[in-house]
Enzyme design. Structure first.
Site, PDB file in Angstrom:
ATOM      1  N   HIS A  99     -11.081 -20.617 -16.721  1.00 45.05           N
ATOM      2  CA  HIS A  99     -12.414 -21.021 -17.191  1.00 45.05           C
ATOM      3  C   HIS A  99     -12.573 -20.479 -18.616  1.00 45.05           C
ATOM      4  O   HIS A  99     -11.979 -19.451 -18.958  1.00 45.05           O
ATOM      5  CB  HIS A  99     -13.439 -20.382 -16.249  1.00 45.05           C
ATOM      6  CG  HIS A  99     -14.861 -20.777 -16.470  1.00 45.05           C
ATOM      7  ND1 HIS A  99     -15.645 -20.241 -17.466  1.00 45.05           N
ATOM      8  CD2 HIS A  99     -15.662 -21.644 -15.805  1.00 45.05           C
ATOM      9  CE1 HIS A  99     -16.866 -20.752 -17.389  1.00 45.05           C
ATOM     10  NE2 HIS A  99     -16.908 -21.611 -16.404  1.00 45.05           N
ATOM     11  N   ASP A 142     -10.609 -12.729 -12.710  1.00 52.19           N
ATOM     12  CA  ASP A 142     -11.845 -13.501 -12.745  1.00 52.19           C
ATOM     13  C   ASP A 142     -12.083 -13.964 -11.306  1.00 52.19           C
ATOM     14  O   ASP A 142     -11.483 -14.936 -10.845  1.00 52.19           O
ATOM     15  CB  ASP A 142     -11.689 -14.692 -13.700  1.00 52.19           C
ATOM     16  CG  ASP A 142     -12.910 -15.608 -13.644  1.00 52.19           C
ATOM     17  OD1 ASP A 142     -13.807 -15.345 -12.821  1.00 52.19           O
ATOM     18  OD2 ASP A 142     -12.946 -16.585 -14.419  1.00 52.19           O
ATOM     19  N   GLN A 168     -15.085 -17.499  -8.551  1.00 51.79           N
ATOM     20  CA  GLN A 168     -15.056 -18.517  -7.495  1.00 51.79           C
ATOM     21  C   GLN A 168     -14.535 -17.941  -6.183  1.00 51.79           C
ATOM     22  O   GLN A 168     -14.675 -18.562  -5.139  1.00 51.79           O
ATOM     23  CB  GLN A 168     -14.157 -19.699  -7.909  1.00 51.79           C
ATOM     24  CG  GLN A 168     -14.670 -20.508  -9.077  1.00 51.79           C
ATOM     25  CD  GLN A 168     -15.921 -21.326  -8.742  1.00 51.79           C
ATOM     26  OE1 GLN A 168     -16.262 -21.541  -7.580  1.00 51.79           O
ATOM     27  NE2 GLN A 168     -16.628 -21.748  -9.761  1.00 51.79           N
ATOM     28  N   LYS A 189     -23.481 -17.740  -7.664  1.00 51.42           N
ATOM     29  CA  LYS A 189     -22.560 -18.617  -6.923  1.00 51.42           C
ATOM     30  C   LYS A 189     -22.422 -18.177  -5.469  1.00 51.42           C
ATOM     31  O   LYS A 189     -21.688 -18.777  -4.706  1.00 51.42           O
ATOM     32  CB  LYS A 189     -21.176 -18.614  -7.594  1.00 51.42           C
ATOM     33  CG  LYS A 189     -21.157 -19.287  -8.971  1.00 51.42           C
ATOM     34  CD  LYS A 189     -19.739 -19.460  -9.451  1.00 51.42           C
ATOM     35  CE  LYS A 189     -19.620 -19.605 -10.948  1.00 51.42           C
ATOM     36  NZ  LYS A 189     -20.050 -20.899 -11.459  1.00 51.42           N
ATOM     37  N   CYS A 248     -15.905 -26.416 -18.088  1.00 49.72           N
ATOM     38  CA  CYS A 248     -15.587 -25.235 -18.905  1.00 49.72           C
ATOM     39  C   CYS A 248     -14.113 -24.865 -18.748  1.00 49.72           C
ATOM     40  O   CYS A 248     -13.757 -23.672 -18.649  1.00 49.72           O
ATOM     41  CB  CYS A 248     -16.467 -24.032 -18.551  1.00 49.72           C
ATOM     42  SG  CYS A 248     -18.207 -24.352 -18.746  1.00 49.72           S
TER      43      CYS A 248
HETATM   44  C1  LIG Z   1     -13.652 -19.386 -12.530  1.00 53.03           C
HETATM   45  C2  LIG Z   1     -14.931 -19.096 -13.255  1.00 53.03           C
HETATM   46  N1  LIG Z   1     -14.987 -18.046 -14.071  1.00 53.03           N
HETATM   47  C3  LIG Z   1     -16.103 -17.724 -14.748  1.00 53.03           C
HETATM   48  C4  LIG Z   1     -17.247 -18.479 -14.616  1.00 53.03           C
HETATM   49  C5  LIG Z   1     -18.467 -18.092 -15.382  1.00 53.03           C
HETATM   50  O1  LIG Z   1     -19.488 -17.768 -14.505  1.00 53.03           O
HETATM   51  P1  LIG Z   1     -20.948 -17.490 -15.066  1.00 53.03           P
HETATM   52  O2  LIG Z   1     -21.399 -18.765 -15.704  1.00 53.03           O
HETATM   53  O3  LIG Z   1     -21.740 -17.149 -13.846  1.00 53.03           O
HETATM   54  O4  LIG Z   1     -20.836 -16.402 -16.033  1.00 53.03           O
HETATM   55  C6  LIG Z   1     -17.245 -19.595 -13.773  1.00 53.03           C
HETATM   56  C7  LIG Z   1     -18.429 -20.459 -13.669  1.00 53.03           C
HETATM   57  O5  LIG Z   1     -18.359 -21.603 -13.285  1.00 53.03           O
HETATM   58  C8  LIG Z   1     -16.060 -19.908 -13.071  1.00 53.03           C
HETATM   59  O6  LIG Z   1     -15.988 -20.955 -12.254  1.00 53.03           O
END
Ligand SMILES: Cc1ncc(COP(=O)(O)O)c(C=O)c1O
Length: 415
Positions: free
Chosen positions: A128, A204, A207, A230, A372
């Protein structure tokens, strides 16, 4: 002895989400965008409104009882989040704005203090932007080198060259689960490989944590980032978990109130972890909601959550493939043991935004776009995908509604 598979009573779960029971134009809502942000159960809404109505006060500053109780509630939420991911101690949880901010804390604070020109950070093609752009920022400031783990045809990490990629690396930062492909990555193995090469292992887990029992210690990771919104909690709050000694050795991210133990004309002394990373008035009510979301997820049981998603994802893939054959192209691995409840797909030659708009006419809410993950979109050779994502309040009805609505899209566009 047969092992019992835990079961989620989806009918009961649905009842706990006010919005899921709502209608639009008299028809039910099929919310299939939880990988983006999840809906909130009544218990989370109640915890936040009850705190706001009867218990709200600033934390950490005032001596009156109301403030002391609010501080206890905030710290209680931290303890719940720590327990949820099996952190060694609540102080290993830093509350951030979201996972994005958590990853920026690592790249900007740990990275600036520990990385210099020529140092190598290894990422993957399925990251992401939240786990790419902070490293790009550091690369342009510091001249660090970024290396990329490629993907296999079916959307898994291609680890053939892992040793070469990690050779001389200082950091491996990887998603536990892809928000586009649904791929579940072998996090423990990756952390072990990073450490064998003397690199830090950053996960990260944005998810992953909402959908799987998470044990950061078993992973052997150094840092992990995730978001409350989430996993049935409010937006505006997320978490950075870090090993205590690493957090201790990492400089503050933002400066201001709450994050100091002393300020003088000639400088300051930071507070101990985690306050060191929580400058200013934090999202207090949101922390209470985050804690309530942890209670809620634990009441469902994370093994049951995962088992439900495997079953539902399998059903959805089977239904869509049976009904649309080659007209639907589903990205990511078919092996359900290595994929979560995220279905990115191409439908006929329709633009994902058109698909999403037509599905909306059937109250089927999906996301269309680059998610993203632009480097991954380029690799897939597309500008965007349609993405349906499942969670605890979804069932076969929602998967069927998705398939029926896609049929509707075919009719509208004359297929
Ligand atoms: C794999 C992953 N990392 C990071 C993020 C970023 O999350 P946030 O927008 O809650 O900071 C997301 C959001 O969709 C994501 O799917």
């Amino acid at each position: 002895m047969t092992l019992e598979v835990p079961v989620l009573d989806t009918a009961q779960v649905k009842k706990q989400f006010p919005l899921i029971g709502d209608t639009i134009d008299g028809a039910p809502i099929h919310y299939l965008d939880s990988a983006n942000s999840s809906q909130k159960p009544q218990c989370v809404i109640d915890a936040m409104s009850s705190f706001t109505e009867h218990h709200y006060a600033p934390i950490n500053r005032s001596a009156y009882r109301l403030a002391a109780e609010a501080t206890d509630a905030y710290e209680g939420a931290r303890a719940k989040v720590a327990r949820f991911v099996n952190a060694d101690h609540p102080d290993e949880i830093v509350f951030t704005k979201n996972a994005t901010e958590a990853l920026n804390v690592v790249a900007q604070s740990w990275g600036r203090a520990n990385l210099a020109a020529g140092d190598i950070v290894v990422l993957t093609h399925m990251e992401h932007h939240a786990n790419i752009v902070p490293w790009h920022l550091l690369a342009s400031e510091r001249g660090i080198e970024l290396r990329w783990i490629p993907l296999t045809e079916d959307g898994r990490l291609d680890l053939t060259d892992l040793d070469r990629l990690l050779d001389g690396a200082k950091v491996l930062s990887v998603a536990a689960m892809s928000n586009v492909l649904g791929t579940l990555n072998p996090v423990s193995d990756l952390c072990a490989a990073a450490h064998a090469h003397g690199a830090l292992a950053i996960v990260d887990a944005c998810q992953y944590v909402p959908h799987n029992a998470t044990d950061v210690q078993e992973w052997g990771a150094d840092f992990a980032a995730f978001s409350s919104h989430k996993m049935c909690g409010p937006s505006g709050i997320g978490a950075l978990w870090g090993r205590a000694e690493l957090l201790d050795a990492t400089p503050p991210f933002l400066g201001g109130g709450n994050m100091i133990s002393d300020v003088r004309l000639d400088g300051f002394t930071p507070a101990a972890v985690p306050a060191k990373f929580e400058a200013g008035t934090p999202p207090i009510t949101e922390a209470i909601g985050f804690g309530a979301a942890v209670d809620f997820m634990e009441s469902l049981g994370m093994d049951a959550v995962r088992a439900h998603e495997i079953e539902l994802t399998g059903y959805a893939i089977e239904t869509l493939t049976e009904r649309f054959g080659d007209d639907i192209g589903i990205h990511g691995p078919r092996d359900l043991s290595v994929r979560g409840g995220v279905l990115s797909f191409a439908f006929r030659d329709l633009h994902p935004h058109d698909v999403s708009q037509v599905l909306d006419q059937h109250n089927v809410c999906i996301r269309a776009g680059h998610h993203c993950a632009k480097p991954l979109m380029r690799l897939l050779g597309v500008a965007a995908t349609a993405r349906a994502s499942f969670y605890v309040y979804n069932d076969h009805d929602d998967a069927d509604a998705l398939a029926d609505a896609l049929e509707g899209a075919s009719d509208i566009f004359g297929f």
